[in-house]
Design a protein around this motif. Sequence first.
Motif, PDB file in Angstrom:
ATOM      1  N   TYR A  44       0.880  -1.214   0.064  1.00 53.64           N
ATOM      2  CA  TYR A  44      -0.022  -0.210   0.052  1.00 53.64           C
ATOM      3  C   TYR A  44       0.915   1.016   0.140  1.00 53.64           C
ATOM      4  N   LEU A  45       1.973   1.359   0.964  1.00 54.22           N
ATOM      5  CA  LEU A  45       3.074   2.357   0.777  1.00 54.22           C
ATOM      6  C   LEU A  45       3.410   2.454  -0.423  1.00 54.22           C
ATOM      7  N   LEU A  46       4.073   1.620  -0.927  1.00 56.64           N
ATOM      8  CA  LEU A  46       4.633   1.576  -2.251  1.00 56.64           C
ATOM      9  C   LEU A  46       3.556   2.107  -3.355  1.00 56.64           C
ATOM     10  N   SER A  47       2.150   1.697  -3.422  1.00 64.93           N
ATOM     11  CA  SER A  47       1.194   2.079  -4.427  1.00 64.93           C
ATOM     12  C   SER A  47       1.000   3.713  -4.252  1.00 64.93           C
ATOM     13  N   GLN A  48       0.789   4.207  -2.886  1.00 64.63           N
ATOM     14  CA  GLN A  48       0.534   5.402  -2.851  1.00 64.63           C
ATOM     15  C   GLN A  48       1.746   6.393  -3.143  1.00 64.63           C
TER      16      GLN A  48
ATOM     17  N   LYS B 137       1.589   6.769  -6.753  1.00 62.55           N
ATOM     18  CA  LYS B 137       0.821   7.628  -7.451  1.00 62.55           C
ATOM     19  C   LYS B 137       1.100   9.116  -7.312  1.00 62.55           C
ATOM     20  N   PHE B 138       1.775   9.216  -5.869  1.00 63.42           N
ATOM     21  CA  PHE B 138       2.255  10.702  -5.592  1.00 63.42           C
ATOM     22  C   PHE B 138       3.387  11.166  -6.465  1.00 63.42           C
ATOM     23  N   ARG B 139       4.196  10.063  -7.051  1.00 62.11           N
ATOM     24  CA  ARG B 139       5.339  10.482  -8.087  1.00 62.11           C
ATOM     25  C   ARG B 139       4.586  10.860  -9.338  1.00 62.11           C
ATOM     26  N   ALA B 140       3.722  10.084  -9.726  1.00 63.02           N
ATOM     27  CA  ALA B 140       3.021  10.264 -10.932  1.00 63.02           C
ATOM     28  C   ALA B 140       2.353  11.614 -10.945  1.00 63.02           C
ATOM     29  N   LEU B 141       1.540  12.109  -9.960  1.00 62.75           N
ATOM     30  CA  LEU B 141       1.020  13.419  -9.714  1.00 62.75           C
ATOM     31  C   LEU B 141       1.915  14.484  -9.661  1.00 62.75           C
ATOM     32  N   LYS B 142       3.028  14.423  -9.052  1.00 57.83           N
ATOM     33  CA  LYS B 142       4.209  15.194  -8.988  1.00 57.83           C
ATOM     34  C   LYS B 142       4.789  15.622 -10.388  1.00 57.83           C
ATOM     35  N   ASP B 143       4.945  14.321 -10.931  1.00 58.84           N
ATOM     36  CA  ASP B 143       5.710  14.527 -12.341  1.00 58.84           C
ATOM     37  C   ASP B 143       4.678  15.203 -13.305  1.00 58.84           C
TER      38      ASP B 143
END
Length: 64
Positions: A29-33, A36-42
């Motif tokens: 779960y931590l890895l998936s979040q 997602k954060f990295r994709a949104l940040k990018d």
Amino acid sequence: MSPMSSAAEKAVEALELLPEEMREPAAAYLLSQAKKFRALKDAGRVVPWDLEDFLKRAREQAQR
């Protein structure tokens, strides 16, 4: 000690405190979040925010 190693140590400690059967799902779960954060940040969809300011605004709205 760098902030990252401190955060990583806290994450490891938290996982170790969980029952064995919960560790893998929690890590996944931590890895998936994080992904997602990295994709949104990018994509430019992440903006910095101030926790104290957020809490102040939340309290103000709650009083209305």
